[in-house]
Design an enzyme around this catalytic site. Structure first.
Site, mmCIF file in Angstrom:
data_model
loop_
_atom_site.group_PDB
_atom_site.id
_atom_site.type_symbol
_atom_site.label_atom_id
_atom_site.label_comp_id
_atom_site.label_asym_id
_atom_site.label_seq_id
_atom_site.Cartn_x
_atom_site.Cartn_y
_atom_site.Cartn_z
ATOM 1 C CB SER A 45 16.883 110.470 74.008
ATOM 2 O OG SER A 45 18.121 109.798 74.056
ATOM 3 C CE1 TYR B 72 14.724 106.127 71.130
ATOM 4 C CE2 TYR B 72 16.882 107.103 71.454
ATOM 5 C CZ TYR B 72 15.654 106.716 71.957
ATOM 6 O OH TYR B 72 15.354 106.940 73.277
#
Ligand code: NAD
Length: 269
Positions: free
Chosen positions: A154, A167
């Site tokens: 990401s 995350y």
């Protein structure tokens, strides 16, 4: 125009392939000729739909339930793929989720769930893939590499994210995990690469795009001024899995419309 069959006779496992980016990746790999195991965690109907989409287009796929954070389930998934297709040539570590909370309120369960699925899941799947790739070696009529591993990261492998530390930590971990296994596996002619998507329109980030106000706010972070689509990532994954990218290993490609370009500085900072 039909996609060239650059993955013909190869087989792939795509984790979390019943939704969003994983679904688009699975369809792109199948369009390029790969036979695909569609991994899902809970939603069999959605996984069956992806299988049917691929079959309707003349491709090959089957659905397989496995929690990527469970070692025995991951081993069984690889055994199932090898039983069905003879071997595995491509792994796309895509499964992932968010469990958001303010840092001081984050529970150990929220932390562990995200690290176990997003990071440990990639370790468990990549280890099984690498064992199979090393055992089999290169089969030249399929690919000049012995195997390819693609790790879904990401932009948050480099952009800190308040309220999402579990995350962001998992994606930062994927960056160094990916590079370290790329270094270790390259002599076996195994390539490993990361994909770092920006904002892609999927269920994981629905609140960020579901209203016009949210979308306007999101677009302030995207110089290219559009939200990404799962197919933007699917096309990249199919290319990274093919011999066209044969000299690429140990690097992450950002597919983010410029989100990682510090857009806050575009207007003189
Ligand atoms: P999504 O929610 O549509 O898909 C996530 C997938 O992961 C689902 O198929 C889900 O079933 C699967 N999954 C969750 N836990 C699992 C488990 N324990 N075992 C197996 N599968 C499991 O979201 P998405 O946006 O398609 O996300 C896919 C990947 O892309 C994730 O790793 C996510 O972090 C990453 N990503 C997404 C974006 C984005 O903007 N959508 C941006 C950057 C990175």
């Amino acid at each position: 125009m039909k996609t060239p069959q650059k993955l013909k006779n190869q087989s792939a496992i795509v984790t979390g392939a019943d939704s969003g980016i994983g679904k688009a990746v699975a369809i792109a790999l199948a369009e390029a000729g790969a036979k695909v195991l569609i991994n899902y965690a809970h939603n069999q109907d959605a996984a069956d739909e992806v299988v049917n989409t691929i079959k309707d287009a003349g491709g090959k796929a089957f659905a397989y339930q496995c929690d990527v954070s469970k070692e025995n389930e991951v081993k069984a998934m690889f055994a199932a793929a090898i039983k069905k297709y003879g071997t595995v040539d491509i792994l796309v570590n895509n499964a992932g989720l968010q469990k958001d909370a303010k840092f001081v309120d984050m529970t150990l369960e929220q932390w562990n769930t995200v690290i176990n699925i997003n990071l440990t899941g990639q370790f468990l799947c990549s280890r099984e893939a690498a064992k199979e790739f090393i055992k089999r070696g290169v089969v030249e009529k399929r690919s000049v590499a012995a195997g390819k591993i693609i790790c879904m990261s990401s932009v948050h492998e480099i952009i800190p994210w308040a309220g999402h530390v579990n995350y962001a930590a998992s994606k930062g971990g994927i960056s160094m995990f990916m590079k370290s296994i790329a270094q270790e596996l390259a002599p076996h002619r195994i390539r490993v690469a990361g994909i770092a998507p920006g904002a892609i329109q999927t269920p994981i980030n629905k609140p960020a795009w579901e209203t016009p106000e949210a979308m306007d706010k999101l677009l302030e972070l995207i110089p290219y001024n559009r939200i990404g689509q799962p197919a933007d990532v699917g096309k990249l994954a199919a290319w990274l899995a093919s011999d066209d990218s044969d000299y690429i290993t140990g690097t992450t490609i950002f597919v983010d419309g410029g989100m990682s370009l510090y857009p806050g500085f575009a207007d003189n900072g």
